[in-house]
Design a protein around this motif. Sequence first.
Motif, PDB file in Angstrom:
ATOM      1  N   UNK A  73      43.662  53.465  52.768  1.00 21.59           N
ATOM      2  CA  UNK A  73      44.389  54.448  53.568  1.00 21.59           C
ATOM      3  C   UNK A  73      45.864  54.084  53.666  1.00 21.59           C
ATOM      4  N   UNK A  74      46.188  52.829  53.369  1.00 18.47           N
ATOM      5  CA  UNK A  74      47.590  52.414  53.336  1.00 18.47           C
ATOM      6  C   UNK A  74      48.194  52.609  51.958  1.00 18.47           C
ATOM      7  N   UNK A  75      47.399  52.311  50.920  1.00 19.54           N
ATOM      8  CA  UNK A  75      47.888  52.397  49.544  1.00 19.54           C
ATOM      9  C   UNK A  75      46.669  52.548  48.637  1.00 19.54           C
ATOM     10  N   UNK A  76      46.728  53.400  47.631  1.00 20.71           N
ATOM     11  CA  UNK A  76      45.571  53.567  46.746  1.00 20.71           C
ATOM     12  C   UNK A  76      45.099  52.236  46.167  1.00 20.71           C
ATOM     13  N   UNK A  77      43.779  52.060  46.115  1.00 19.86           N
ATOM     14  CA  UNK A  77      43.196  50.803  45.633  1.00 19.86           C
ATOM     15  C   UNK A  77      43.790  49.612  46.383  1.00 19.86           C
ATOM     16  N   UNK A  78      43.896  49.764  47.694  1.00 14.03           N
ATOM     17  CA  UNK A  78      44.552  48.749  48.508  1.00 14.03           C
ATOM     18  C   UNK A  78      43.905  47.382  48.416  1.00 14.03           C
ATOM     19  N   UNK A  79      42.580  47.318  48.338  1.00 16.20           N
ATOM     20  CA  UNK A  79      41.898  46.032  48.253  1.00 16.20           C
ATOM     21  C   UNK A  79      42.289  45.292  46.970  1.00 16.20           C
ATOM     22  N   UNK A  80      42.413  46.025  45.884  1.00 21.44           N
ATOM     23  CA  UNK A  80      42.805  45.420  44.613  1.00 21.44           C
ATOM     24  C   UNK A  80      44.233  44.900  44.700  1.00 21.44           C
ATOM     25  N   UNK A  81      45.119  45.687  45.301  1.00 23.06           N
ATOM     26  CA  UNK A  81      46.513  45.263  45.447  1.00 23.06           C
ATOM     27  C   UNK A  81      46.608  43.985  46.281  1.00 23.06           C
ATOM     28  N   UNK A  82      45.845  43.919  47.373  1.00 26.17           N
ATOM     29  CA  UNK A  82      45.849  42.718  48.218  1.00 26.17           C
ATOM     30  C   UNK A  82      45.318  41.515  47.448  1.00 26.17           C
ATOM     31  N   UNK A  83      44.224  41.720  46.703  1.00 25.98           N
ATOM     32  CA  UNK A  83      43.626  40.620  45.950  1.00 25.98           C
ATOM     33  C   UNK A  83      44.583  40.098  44.884  1.00 25.98           C
ATOM     34  N   UNK A  84      45.248  41.001  44.198  1.00 26.70           N
ATOM     35  CA  UNK A  84      46.182  40.582  43.155  1.00 26.70           C
ATOM     36  C   UNK A  84      47.370  39.829  43.745  1.00 26.70           C
ATOM     37  N   UNK A  85      47.906  40.317  44.850  1.00 32.00           N
ATOM     38  CA  UNK A  85      49.047  39.648  45.486  1.00 32.00           C
ATOM     39  C   UNK A  85      48.657  38.251  45.961  1.00 32.00           C
ATOM     40  N   UNK A  86      47.467  38.138  46.548  1.00 36.06           N
ATOM     41  CA  UNK A  86      46.997  36.827  46.999  1.00 36.06           C
ATOM     42  C   UNK A  86      46.850  35.871  45.824  1.00 36.06           C
ATOM     43  N   UNK A  87      46.277  36.355  44.733  1.00 35.86           N
ATOM     44  CA  UNK A  87      46.118  35.514  43.553  1.00 35.86           C
ATOM     45  C   UNK A  87      47.450  35.030  43.019  1.00 35.86           C
ATOM     46  N   UNK A  88      48.442  35.913  42.977  1.00 33.51           N
ATOM     47  CA  UNK A  88      49.773  35.525  42.509  1.00 33.51           C
ATOM     48  C   UNK A  88      50.410  34.484  43.420  1.00 33.51           C
ATOM     49  N   UNK A  89      50.107  34.569  44.719  1.00 30.72           N
ATOM     50  CA  UNK A  89      50.663  33.625  45.684  1.00 30.72           C
ATOM     51  C   UNK A  89      49.873  32.323  45.760  1.00 30.72           C
ATOM     52  N   UNK A  90      48.734  32.269  45.079  1.00 33.27           N
ATOM     53  CA  UNK A  90      47.941  31.053  45.066  1.00 33.27           C
ATOM     54  C   UNK A  90      47.132  30.810  46.315  1.00 33.27           C
ATOM     55  N   UNK A  91      46.681  31.906  46.959  1.00 30.66           N
ATOM     56  CA  UNK A  91      45.894  31.795  48.181  1.00 30.66           C
ATOM     57  C   UNK A  91      44.648  32.672  48.064  1.00 30.66           C
TER      58      UNK A  91
END
Length: 406
Positions: A87-105
């Motif tokens: 509801x915040x951004x399309x495929x929001x869970x995927x975006x969060x997961x990818x950002x976390x992976x890039x940040x190493x967390x």
Amino acid sequence: MKFQANAHSIAEYRELARRALPRMIFDFYDGGADGENTLAGNRAALDAKRLLGSAPIDVGRRSQEVKLFGKSYAMPLIIGPTGLAAAAWPDGDIALARAAGRAGIPFVMSTAGTCTQDDVASAGDGSKWMQLYIFKDRAFSARIVDKAETLGFEAIEVTVDNAVAGKRLRDERNGFSLPFRWTPAKLAGLLVHPGWSMRMARAGAPQLKVMGEGLGLEKTDTIAALMQSQFDASISWDDIARLRDRWKKPLIVKGLLDPSHVSKALSVGVDGLVISNHGGRQLDGAVASIDVLPDFVAAAGGRLTLLIDSGFRTGSDIARALALGADAVQVGRATLYALAVGGEETVFHALGLLKAELDVAQALMGVARIEDFHPGMIRQPAPVPLAPRPDAGASPTPVSYLRKGT
């Protein structure tokens, strides 16, 4: 297009999210239960913990690396489970997961996720954990666990502070439901949020895909009512013990505020706890997580990994929790605000802000390594004594007394 930073703190991302989202969506993320006293109390409790600057100490070489459940991460931060991210951004869970992976967390996927477990498992190379509700349909909860095992999720984080759903007054006032119900007033509001409206038109309305795979989700008046229809008030430590038997990787229990439960957690063999008041969304008037953290540290005695959430917005907030004994901090709203502004890139940028803020706190507190934090770095000023009220039968207190000790 190269991303241009347009926020310099999580507070600024919150304001940008407020402008970007329709009111009912922003309030769903931002709001708390009932009078939102717990929500306010989380902030007040963190602000009351004053950090002890320490110099001169050689902090020319600093590290934020931490080890959680045997695996090293770039910093003591986790993106915790947040429902209805799309509801915040399309495929929001995927975006969060990818950002976390890039940040190493790690990223913790919510059972109330809007992508499938398969989609999140394949999103980038980072660590994924699975949050779990123990539903009335125990077999469905078990299937989520088994699928997490098959897909390579590295931990299960089971939420237990949901015997009933908290009363979310903002959602009731806004008529926030699934599927969305659009009144003329709500439709008019979309005109001032054209970016969000266009993204939702292209992507389609968000759906609870994990829950939808196994539960007969019917239209309800509010999200809380939908979840309440599936929650089971009979959940107990016996359920956690059965989950422990089923899941052999790290098992984390989320939603504890009472440190007397530490002994039970140890007896059933869990690996970690998340000290949490659900971000103020469940029990209104609950204690702040940060206030009971030292009691959990004392009770656990180093035998459990202790995580904490509820109200963390800055690097200095994270430093407070680390000094008081937390192994890492989970954030939820902080990354949702960023997600609403620009998807994966803004979430990654927000994580960078928190990392930089924590680095400043480390340097000024004399902390070269995360394990160097300790409780002596926290001070909590004594409350200023209040003068008796004249209407309570006492004479007004002299001004000189009020100034004493200030």
